[in-house]
Write a protein that holds these residues in place. Structure first.
Motif, short mmCIF file in Angstrom:
data_model
loop_
_atom_site.label_atom_id
_atom_site.label_comp_id
_atom_site.label_asym_id
_atom_site.label_seq_id
_atom_site.Cartn_x
_atom_site.Cartn_y
_atom_site.Cartn_z
N UNK A 158 77.85 -86.83 0.42
CA UNK A 158 77.10 -86.87 1.67
C UNK A 158 77.03 -85.51 2.36
N UNK A 159 77.64 -84.49 1.76
CA UNK A 159 77.66 -83.16 2.36
C UNK A 159 76.31 -82.46 2.20
N UNK A 160 76.11 -81.43 2.98
CA UNK A 160 74.93 -80.59 2.85
C UNK A 160 75.17 -79.64 1.69
N UNK A 161 74.49 -79.87 0.57
CA UNK A 161 74.73 -79.07 -0.63
C UNK A 161 74.29 -77.63 -0.46
N UNK A 162 73.46 -77.36 0.56
CA UNK A 162 72.99 -76.00 0.82
C UNK A 162 73.92 -75.24 1.76
N UNK A 163 75.02 -75.85 2.15
CA UNK A 163 76.02 -75.20 2.98
C UNK A 163 77.17 -74.76 2.08
N UNK A 164 77.41 -73.46 1.93
CA UNK A 164 78.49 -73.00 1.05
C UNK A 164 79.84 -73.62 1.39
N UNK A 165 80.05 -73.97 2.67
CA UNK A 165 81.33 -74.54 3.07
C UNK A 165 81.55 -75.94 2.50
N UNK A 166 80.49 -76.58 2.00
CA UNK A 166 80.61 -77.92 1.41
C UNK A 166 81.28 -77.89 0.04
N UNK A 167 81.32 -76.71 -0.58
CA UNK A 167 81.76 -76.61 -1.96
C UNK A 167 83.21 -76.14 -2.05
N UNK A 168 83.94 -76.76 -2.96
CA UNK A 168 85.33 -76.44 -3.22
C UNK A 168 85.48 -76.06 -4.69
N UNK A 169 86.51 -75.26 -5.00
CA UNK A 169 86.66 -74.75 -6.35
C UNK A 169 88.08 -74.95 -6.86
N UNK A 170 88.17 -75.38 -8.12
CA UNK A 170 89.47 -75.49 -8.76
C UNK A 170 90.09 -74.09 -8.90
N UNK A 171 91.36 -73.94 -8.54
CA UNK A 171 91.99 -72.62 -8.65
C UNK A 171 92.32 -72.21 -10.08
N UNK A 172 92.25 -73.14 -10.99
CA UNK A 172 92.57 -72.87 -12.40
C UNK A 172 91.44 -73.36 -13.29
#
Length: 314
Positions: free
Chosen positions: A222-236
């Motif tokens: 449900x997040x705004x996919x065009x907002x970079x803050x919506x995205x999270x990244x695996x550290x490994x």
């Protein structure tokens, strides 16, 4: 329907994409000569290995789209078939740009393919690995682009039509982690997977040797996919070289499923040896491989490790 196949499934085909449409599997990938786009189809994963490939497009003799034809993807959208790919110029071999072909018929193997042209981005530059996807009734494009020139980032934008951006691109990941910066600073090869209330994007990182590996991004559905803050990244990394299985540099993946849709499949390329004699791009032995993967209790994919060469059965 066969639930077993041999890995590698197709030899000397890097950047593989397998998609299932209307009960058939469709395959495309980079060819070792980097000069054409071919597709093949079968009613099973195993059948793709022996299916006759059809060249649907060949590079130009000069100018744009005349060199380094890379990483094609075949997509069915709104009743039409499209191929997304990158290509450079014979006189400027690193001038990589993204292009789109459209099939004028219903059968990609027999229909006429026309060039829809370049996907223009506001910051003109080295760009490749475009992949479109639909979410929430909107169509998006994710791709890799160098900006600044020393690193390859992943961008996302909404599409106005299959070959035109409708919104300003935003960066959703940069190669900022140590394992993304071995040899080259790279995030590339995005592949989208929607499950369990999230939009996942797998991607590949580092140089295209044994250090090549897969990372993972995710956003709430449900997040705004065009907002970079919506995205999270695996550290490994989530999928990487397994020396015990003699699988090196797995990456540039895509996703499909078994015919009944019950099992998710990871499609990727890897080599079965570590040491390269020449530049990685001149080593043709990145072979296409396919294996099943599962899901953790928290709703995240568990890709496991690359399987050894040989018969693979579900």
């Amino acid at each position: 329907m066969s639930t077993a196949w041999n890995n590698p499934l197709i030899e000397q085909r890097a950047d593989p994409q397998i998609t299932r449409v209307d009960g058939r599997y469709w395959f495309t990938a980079s060819v070792p000569s980097y000069d054409a786009i071919e597709i093949r189809s079968a009613d099973s994963i195993a059948g793709l290995s022996s299916a006759t490939p059809k060249v649907i497009w060949h590079k130009h003799d000069s100018g744009p789209m005349s060199f380094h034809v890379w990483a094609p993807e075949l997509h069915r959208m709104a009743g039409r078939w499209y191929v997304y790919f990158a290509a450079s110029e014979r006189d400027d071999i690193w001038k990589l740009r993204m292009y789109v072909l459209e099939c004028q018929g219903d059968d990609p193997l027999t229909g006429e393919w026309i060039e829809r042209g370049q996907i223009a981005t506001p910051e003109e530059g080295f760009s490749l690995d475009a992949t479109p996807f639909e979410h929430g009734g909107r169509r998006f494009l994710c791709w890799a682009q160098k900006s600044p020139p020393t690193e390859s980032n992943l961008y996302i934008a909404e599409l106005a039509n299959p070959w035109t951006l409708a919104t300003e691109p935003v960066v959703i990941t940069r190669p900022e982690l140590a394992w993304e910066r071995i040899g080259f600073h790279v995030n590339e090869g995005p592949a989208v997977l929607k499950r369990h209330g999230r939009v996942f994007i797998a991607y590949s990182a580092a140089a295209t040797d044994a250090n090549y590996c897969m990372g993972l991004l995710w956003a709430d559905e449900h997040a705004d996919l065009l907002d970079p803050a919506s995205w999270h990244k695996s550290p490994t990394p989530v999928f990487a070289t397994d020396e015990a299985a003699s699988q090196f540099g797995p990456g540039h993946n895509s996703f499909t499923t078994t015919p009944d849709g019950a099992t998710d499949l990871l499609v990727y390329h890897a080599r079965n040896y570590r040491d390269l004699i020449a530049d990685p791009l001149n080593d043709p032995n990145r072979h296409t491989r396919v294996q099943a993967f599962g899901w953790r209790t928290d709703g995240f994919p568990d890709f496991g490790t690359p399987v050894a060469d040989g018969l693979y059965a579900l």
